[in-house]
Enzyme design. Structure first.
Site, PDB file in Angstrom:
ATOM      1  CG  MET A 136      -2.018  -1.062   1.169  1.00  0.00           C
ATOM      2  SD  MET A 136      -3.054  -1.091   2.657  1.00  0.00           S
ATOM      3  CE  MET A 136      -1.972  -1.976   3.807  1.00  0.00           C
ATOM      4  CB  CYS A 191      -2.365  -0.428  -9.091  1.00  0.00           C
ATOM      5  SG  CYS A 191      -2.793   1.238  -8.535  1.00  0.00           S
ATOM      6  N   GLY A 226      -9.102  -9.195  -0.934  1.00  0.00           N
ATOM      7  CA  GLY A 226     -10.326  -8.439  -1.137  1.00  0.00           C
ATOM      8  C   GLY A 226     -11.372  -8.761  -0.097  1.00  0.00           C
TER       9      GLY A 226
END
Length: 350
Positions: free
Chosen positions: A45, A128, A230
């Site tokens: 991240m 991304c 996810g």
């Protein structure tokens, strides 16, 4: 003499090739062993998974960590921020470097450069969805041309002696076109050592629900480890994701920003079948204090204070008068002032 001279270089090349094979084999064994433990992994991240945050996540049970994603052009130009991202501390064990770019040759060059930092493995960002990245052909932009993506991965694999993994999504979009199952098979054939699948399309971004069934389908057609990503927000989610997909592990992203305790909670449930208590108010305040001190030590004031703020609302959730506490911390740029605010909150909590 001519024969001896001719034999020397050939022997040297053969010995070097054998050494590289041993290195690759050893690293692959280490990666497979790590993934055999059903790891809960820290997702890459931007502006989050720096050396300080990775250390905190390992403290709470993360078994594999990822760096922030690194732009290959910045890295190869010598950009200070890109070089910072690949700098691994001595305790950065089982930490992978993730790179992204749109040019296969530059990705391969950057992978060779990143290899010198001795990461656990090299990961290629093919997931991304942010327009300024995917729109230029990097990140999830590779999903527009799976054949080019596979060729790129093969080139990177062939240029380094570390395992190469790929993090991607189930497709670019719309949902009617999901290349991930066939793509997983082709990436394995290209030499990719493991695959992480964020179970949304690129077009979805972070909206909608992640469909873990795609990770299960991809896992069924490959022998390499598949990691599901996810909507893993709790320990129960982590267990359900692995149970439903049969994947080797799970990757946690946004939830870790506010609740790094998820790693110890998830491993307690996965490894021992135990649901452990949420962190106490004292633990929450202690982590806020620890993260502030570490970030200021690494980045100085006031920047070290400011980059910690995105974590504090989650860290301090449930603490007495949390909204007021967060507001005061967000207005304070000094470490001393923030620590005084936290000391006062700790006294009230006690």
């Amino acid at each position: 003499m001519a024969d001896v001279g001719a034999a020397g270089p050939r022997s040297g090349l053969g010995a070097n090739f054998c050494y590289l094979l041993r290195v690759v084999s050893k690293r692959l064994e280490e990666l497979r062993a790590a993934y055999a433990s059903r790891p809960v992994i820290v997702a890459p991240m931007e502006d989050v998974t720096d050396v300080v945050f990775r250390r905190l996540c390992r403290k709470y049970g993360a078994r594999v960590c990822m760096t922030e994603f690194v732009n290959v052009e910045g890295l190869l130009r010598g950009c200070r921020n890109a070089r910072r991202k690949i700098a691994l501390a001595p305790d950065d064990v089982q930490t992978a470097i993730q790179i992204y770019g749109s040019d296969p040759t530059r990705l391969a060059e950057a992978a060779r450069f990143a290899e010198e930092a001795e990461p656990f493995f090299i990961d290629i960002n093919c997931g991304c969805w942010v327009p300024k990245i995917a729109g230029r052909g990097a990140g999830a932009g590779w999903l527009r041309d799976p054949t080019a993506m596979v060729a790129m991965a093969k080139l990177v694999v062939g240029n380094v002696s570390l395992p190469v993994t790929v993090k991607t999504r189930i497709g670019y979009g719309p949902e009617s076109h999901m290349p991930i199952v066939d793509l997983a098979r082709r990436l394995e054939d290209a030499g990719v050592a493991a695959l992480t699948i964020h179970c949304r399309t690129a077009a979805m971004g972070h909206s909608g629900a992640a469909d873990w069934s795609w990770a299960a389908r991809a896992r069924e057609v490959v022998s390499i480890p598949v990691i599901v990503n996810g909507d893993v927000k709790t320990a129960a989610d982590a267990k359900r994701a692995i149970d439903e997909t049969g994947c080797a592990g799970v990757m946690v992203g946004r939830r870790a920003i506010e609740h790094p305790w998820i790693f110890r909670e998830a491993h307690a449930l996965l490894d021992d079948g135990v649901e452990i208590a949420l962190p106490t108010n004292e633990e929450r305040i202690a982590l806020a204090r620890e993260h502030l001190i570490a970030n200021v030590a690494a980045r100085g004031e006031p920047y070290g204070v400011r980059v910690t703020r995105r974590h504090l609302s989650g860290y301090l959730r449930g603490v007495h008068a949390a909204a007021s506490l967060r507001q005061r911390l967000n207005l304070c740029d000094s470490l001393e002032g923030c620590l005084a605010i936290l000391d006062g909150a700790e006294q009230r909590a006690a």
